[in-house]
Design a protein around this motif. Structure first.
Motif, PDB file in Angstrom:
ATOM      1  N   GLY A 346       5.070  85.678  -1.797  1.00 42.87           N
ATOM      2  CA  GLY A 346       5.016  87.100  -1.451  1.00 42.87           C
ATOM      3  C   GLY A 346       6.073  87.504  -0.437  1.00 42.87           C
ATOM      4  N   ARG A 347       5.919  88.723   0.095  1.00 39.45           N
ATOM      5  CA  ARG A 347       6.896  89.257   1.041  1.00 39.45           C
ATOM      6  C   ARG A 347       6.744  88.574   2.403  1.00 39.45           C
ATOM      7  NH1 ARG A 347       6.939  95.617   1.441  1.00 39.45           N
ATOM      8  NH2 ARG A 347       7.602  95.248  -0.730  1.00 39.45           N
ATOM      9  N   PRO A 348       7.858  88.156   3.044  1.00 38.64           N
ATOM     10  CA  PRO A 348       7.776  87.488   4.356  1.00 38.64           C
ATOM     11  C   PRO A 348       7.239  88.421   5.444  1.00 38.64           C
ATOM     12  CG  PRO A 348       9.891  87.054   3.309  1.00 38.64           C
ATOM     13  CD  PRO A 348       9.226  88.127   2.502  1.00 38.64           C
ATOM     14  N   VAL A 349       6.461  87.858   6.357  1.00 40.97           N
ATOM     15  CA  VAL A 349       5.911  88.600   7.484  1.00 40.97           C
ATOM     16  C   VAL A 349       5.906  87.667   8.693  1.00 40.97           C
ATOM     17  CG1 VAL A 349       3.556  87.931   6.865  1.00 40.97           C
ATOM     18  CG2 VAL A 349       3.909  89.918   8.307  1.00 40.97           C
ATOM     19  N   THR A 350       6.138  88.231   9.883  1.00 43.63           N
ATOM     20  CA  THR A 350       6.145  87.428  11.109  1.00 43.63           C
ATOM     21  C   THR A 350       4.757  87.415  11.728  1.00 43.63           C
ATOM     22  OG1 THR A 350       8.472  87.953  11.542  1.00 43.63           O
ATOM     23  CG2 THR A 350       7.147  87.164  13.412  1.00 43.63           C
ATOM     24  N   VAL A 351       4.239  86.223  11.955  1.00 38.63           N
ATOM     25  CA  VAL A 351       2.917  86.042  12.569  1.00 38.63           C
ATOM     26  C   VAL A 351       3.118  85.559  14.003  1.00 38.63           C
ATOM     27  CG1 VAL A 351       0.769  84.729  12.501  1.00 38.63           C
ATOM     28  CG2 VAL A 351       1.797  85.535  10.362  1.00 38.63           C
ATOM     29  N   ARG A 352       2.456  86.230  14.945  1.00 39.37           N
ATOM     30  CA  ARG A 352       2.462  85.821  16.354  1.00 39.37           C
ATOM     31  C   ARG A 352       1.020  85.569  16.779  1.00 39.37           C
ATOM     32  NH1 ARG A 352       6.679  87.113  19.891  1.00 39.37           N
ATOM     33  NH2 ARG A 352       5.198  87.811  21.481  1.00 39.37           N
ATOM     34  N   ALA A 353       0.794  84.425  17.402  1.00 37.83           N
ATOM     35  CA  ALA A 353      -0.558  84.074  17.835  1.00 37.83           C
ATOM     36  C   ALA A 353      -0.508  83.463  19.223  1.00 37.83           C
ATOM     37  CB  ALA A 353      -1.197  83.101  16.846  1.00 37.83           C
ATOM     38  N   ARG A 354      -1.506  83.804  20.041  1.00 34.18           N
ATOM     39  CA  ARG A 354      -1.626  83.207  21.374  1.00 34.18           C
ATOM     40  C   ARG A 354      -2.666  82.079  21.310  1.00 34.18           C
ATOM     41  NH1 ARG A 354      -0.415  85.056  26.333  1.00 34.18           N
ATOM     42  NH2 ARG A 354      -0.193  87.209  25.579  1.00 34.18           N
ATOM     43  N   PHE A 355      -2.256  80.899  21.754  1.00 32.84           N
ATOM     44  CA  PHE A 355      -3.153  79.743  21.812  1.00 32.84           C
ATOM     45  C   PHE A 355      -3.477  79.455  23.267  1.00 32.84           C
ATOM     46  CE2 PHE A 355      -1.121  79.274  17.710  1.00 32.84           C
ATOM     47  CZ  PHE A 355      -2.128  78.793  16.897  1.00 32.84           C
ATOM     48  N   TYR A 356      -4.769  79.306  23.555  1.00 37.62           N
ATOM     49  CA  TYR A 356      -5.219  79.065  24.919  1.00 37.62           C
ATOM     50  C   TYR A 356      -5.360  77.567  25.170  1.00 37.62           C
ATOM     51  CZ  TYR A 356      -6.132  84.050  24.988  1.00 37.62           C
ATOM     52  OH  TYR A 356      -5.980  85.419  24.930  1.00 37.62           O
ATOM     53  N   ASN A 357      -4.812  77.124  26.296  1.00 38.66           N
ATOM     54  CA  ASN A 357      -4.870  75.716  26.655  1.00 38.66           C
ATOM     55  C   ASN A 357      -6.301  75.323  27.017  1.00 38.66           C
ATOM     56  OD1 ASN A 357      -2.057  75.559  26.387  1.00 38.66           O
ATOM     57  ND2 ASN A 357      -1.742  76.200  28.517  1.00 38.66           N
ATOM     58  N   PRO A 358      -6.722  74.106  26.664  1.00 39.83           N
ATOM     59  CA  PRO A 358      -8.078  73.660  27.032  1.00 39.83           C
ATOM     60  C   PRO A 358      -8.184  73.454  28.543  1.00 39.83           C
ATOM     61  CG  PRO A 358      -6.841  71.852  26.070  1.00 39.83           C
ATOM     62  CD  PRO A 358      -5.989  73.078  25.901  1.00 39.83           C
ATOM     63  N   GLU A 359      -9.369  73.667  29.080  1.00 47.65           N
ATOM     64  CA  GLU A 359      -9.585  73.472  30.506  1.00 47.65           C
ATOM     65  C   GLU A 359      -9.762  71.992  30.819  1.00 47.65           C
ATOM     66  OE1 GLU A 359     -12.871  75.827  31.677  1.00 47.65           O
ATOM     67  OE2 GLU A 359     -11.902  77.752  31.200  1.00 47.65           O
ATOM     68  N   GLY A 360      -9.475  71.640  32.073  1.00 47.30           N
ATOM     69  CA  GLY A 360      -9.670  70.268  32.495  1.00 47.30           C
ATOM     70  C   GLY A 360      -8.387  69.456  32.459  1.00 47.30           C
ATOM     71  N   PRO A 361      -8.462  68.219  32.930  1.00 51.10           N
ATOM     72  CA  PRO A 361      -7.262  67.366  33.028  1.00 51.10           C
ATOM     73  C   PRO A 361      -6.878  66.675  31.723  1.00 51.10           C
ATOM     74  CG  PRO A 361      -9.182  66.199  33.891  1.00 51.10           C
ATOM     75  CD  PRO A 361      -9.663  67.572  33.503  1.00 51.10           C
ATOM     76  N   GLU A 362      -7.675  66.874  30.658  1.00 51.76           N
ATOM     77  CA  GLU A 362      -7.390  66.191  29.397  1.00 51.76           C
ATOM     78  C   GLU A 362      -6.043  66.663  28.828  1.00 51.76           C
ATOM     79  OE1 GLU A 362     -10.137  67.827  29.972  1.00 51.76           O
ATOM     80  OE2 GLU A 362     -11.679  66.278  30.143  1.00 51.76           O
ATOM     81  N   PRO A 363      -5.429  65.842  27.964  1.00 55.67           N
ATOM     82  CA  PRO A 363      -4.182  66.256  27.308  1.00 55.67           C
ATOM     83  C   PRO A 363      -4.371  67.553  26.528  1.00 55.67           C
ATOM     84  CG  PRO A 363      -4.577  63.916  26.959  1.00 55.67           C
ATOM     85  CD  PRO A 363      -5.822  64.465  27.593  1.00 55.67           C
ATOM     86  N   ASN A 364      -3.313  68.347  26.419  1.00 58.16           N
ATOM     87  CA  ASN A 364      -3.384  69.640  25.725  1.00 58.16           C
ATOM     88  C   ASN A 364      -3.363  69.399  24.216  1.00 58.16           C
ATOM     89  OD1 ASN A 364      -3.148  72.240  24.761  1.00 58.16           O
ATOM     90  ND2 ASN A 364      -1.592  72.859  26.247  1.00 58.16           N
ATOM     91  N   PHE A 365      -4.550  69.083  23.649  1.00 58.26           N
ATOM     92  CA  PHE A 365      -4.633  68.768  22.219  1.00 58.26           C
ATOM     93  C   PHE A 365      -4.339  69.992  21.357  1.00 58.26           C
ATOM     94  CE2 PHE A 365      -8.887  69.959  23.552  1.00 58.26           C
ATOM     95  CZ  PHE A 365      -9.315  70.820  22.554  1.00 58.26           C
ATOM     96  N   ILE A 366      -4.577  71.207  21.884  1.00 59.78           N
ATOM     97  CA  ILE A 366      -4.266  72.423  21.128  1.00 59.78           C
ATOM     98  C   ILE A 366      -2.765  72.502  20.870  1.00 59.78           C
ATOM     99  CG2 ILE A 366      -4.277  74.948  21.159  1.00 59.78           C
ATOM    100  CD1 ILE A 366      -7.034  73.826  20.808  1.00 59.78           C
ATOM    101  N   LYS A 367      -1.978  72.323  21.912  1.00 57.01           N
ATOM    102  CA  LYS A 367      -0.515  72.383  21.766  1.00 57.01           C
ATOM    103  C   LYS A 367      -0.009  71.250  20.876  1.00 57.01           C
ATOM    104  CE  LYS A 367       3.772  72.595  24.455  1.00 57.01           C
ATOM    105  NZ  LYS A 367       4.353  72.578  25.821  1.00 57.01           N
ATOM    106  N   GLU A 368      -0.581  70.054  21.061  1.00 58.93           N
ATOM    107  CA  GLU A 368      -0.158  68.915  20.239  1.00 58.93           C
ATOM    108  C   GLU A 368      -0.397  69.199  18.759  1.00 58.93           C
ATOM    109  OE1 GLU A 368      -2.224  65.532  21.656  1.00 58.93           O
ATOM    110  OE2 GLU A 368      -1.107  65.402  23.550  1.00 58.93           O
TER     111      GLU A 368
END
Length: 436
Positions: A346-368
């Protein structure tokens, strides 16, 4: 055996898995587009196949067909649906003949005529006796697939089993090889050839008195049964792509009320098939890891078309096309898929999304996970609490499930239409959990 029969049993098994036995005989037959008599005959045939697979077990341990359909965790270590490939890859007469050929060449190198004499004396009385041309054709096939090798020397050529690898490895090395093939067959696609190789290695190890517990260290729960079934068509389509040939098939879309139609062989009972007859040029095969589906992308009268391989039946190769024209269509497809998350054109569209980092000292699995799965998308802004991910894709239908899988860790910013769709979906989900 006939390809039509293979198609029927593929669709039969898919229905059996998806409905988990919830359909009655009449419902099952109507959905498939076959008679109740054909349904009963197919069930009997599948029971025979299952029995032949487990004939080495004691009578009390043999699996009933209904039990094998339940897909328990332990049964899934040897996928049930693979038995279709074992049972229908060759005709019964071919199976007997090839087994005898391999058994004869296992002991010594033999010529085609020596093998012919041996086969004619050993074949069961009910099977047709092969001629020299048939034996030479079998030998050519076995040589092409790497099962046997032609020994150097003058004519007449002598053939022997090509088992140098397994004979040169120790038992520990063979078990390591088996473990590797086992893991790869269960985690990579396509799988069928890996499972067949794994079965061959297992039988060789058991013949050499290896401990059963030593060669079965892993147990898998197989989730995507259609993945195995759809590989029935995969290599036919890949061969057509390599040869630049069109294909003909009867197609049943996922929304179709029926999923199979038998070939019209009796003119007195000829009827219009439920599926749609298609002639098209296959260009690309795509596998969807998220849903375990195979797709065929092809060029036909209406331009680029997409087909779910589970709906393909009665596939046959057609005429070859000009190489220059074929390459032109390949470039056209590549351009349409340039911004495709999977197969959307289909027709191209630009998607922008904000991802929130997890709380605490654990590695940022969301970003990974975003960096691992986000394809060509980029992180365009980042602070200590969140980051903004941006990607240009063909439409939002295919990327939406991936974005939704992050739950409250993902907020859609653009486009506005996608943001509103996600808000509506989350409101619907929230309503499911309101107090009664």
């Amino acid at each position: 055996m006939a390809k039509e029969s293979f198609d029927k049993e593929v669709q039969f098994l898919r229905m059996l898995v998806l409905t988990s036995g919830a359909f009655g005989r009449q419902q099952f037959a109507e959905r498939l587009g076959i008679s109740v008599h054909t349904f009963d005959k197919t069930i009997r045939r599948l029971k025979e196949v299952v029995s032949s697979m487990h004939q080495h077990l004691p009578q009390e341990e043999r699996k009933e067909f209904a039990e094998t359909i339940r897909f328990s965790y332990y049964d899934s270590s040897d996928p049930l649906l693979l038995f279709l490939f074992r049972a229908k890859s060759v005709k019964e007469s071919e199976s007997e003949r090839i087994s005898l050929l391999l058994g004869a060449m296992n002991e010594q190198a033999l010529t085609a005529m020596e093998l012919l004499d041996m086969i004619c004396c050993s074949l069961p009385s009910g099977l047709p006796t092969p001629d020299e041309k048939t034996i030479r054709s079998d030998l050519k096939y076995l040589e092409e697939v790497g099962v046997i090798k032609k020994e150097p020397g003058p004519r007449p050529y002598r053939y022997r089993l090509q088992d140098d690898l397994v004979q040169s490895l120790s038992e520990d090395e063979l078990i390591d090889l088996y473990d590797f093939v086992d893991v790869m067959a269960n985690t990579q696609v396509p799988s069928v050839q890996g499972y067949l190789l794994r079965d061959g290695l297992k039988k060789h190890l058991l013949r050499s008195q290896a401990r059963r517990d030593a060669i079965e260290p892993f147990l898998y729960k197989y989730h995507y049964y259609s993945r195995i079934l759809d590989e029935a068509h995969l290599f036919t389509l890949l061969h057509a792509i390599r040869q630049r040939r069109k294909v003909r098939f009867l197609y049943f879309s996922p929304k179709s009320e029926k999923s199979y139609a038998s070939k019209n062989t009796n003119p007195l009972f000829e009827k219009e098939p439920e599926g749609r007859a298609e002639t098209t040029l296959p260009l690309k095969i795509v596998y969807d890891h998220q849903y375990g589906r195979w797709y065929l992308l092809a060029y036909g009268r209406e331009g680029i078309r997409k087909y779910r391989t589970e709906g393909l039946t009665q596939i046959e190769e057609d005429e070859a096309v000009d190489d220059t024209w074929y390459e032109e269509k390949q470039r056209e497809l590549a351009e349409k898929l340039r911004h495709s998350w999977l197969i959307d054109t289909g027709r191209p569209v630009t998607v922008r999304a904000r991802f929130y980092n997890p709380e605490g000292p654990e590695p940022n699995f969301i970003k990974e996970r975003v960096l691992l799965q986000g394809q060509w998308g980029q992180i365009v802004h980042e602070d200590e609490h969140s980051f903004i991910y941006e990607i240009k894709v063909n439409g939002t239908i295919e990327i939406k499930p991936w974005l939704r899988s992050f739950g409250s860790s993902c907020e859609i910013l653009e486009p506005v239409k996608l943001r509103r769709e996600m808000i509506a979906e989350w409101k619907e989900i929230r309503s499911y959990y309101e107090s009664v």
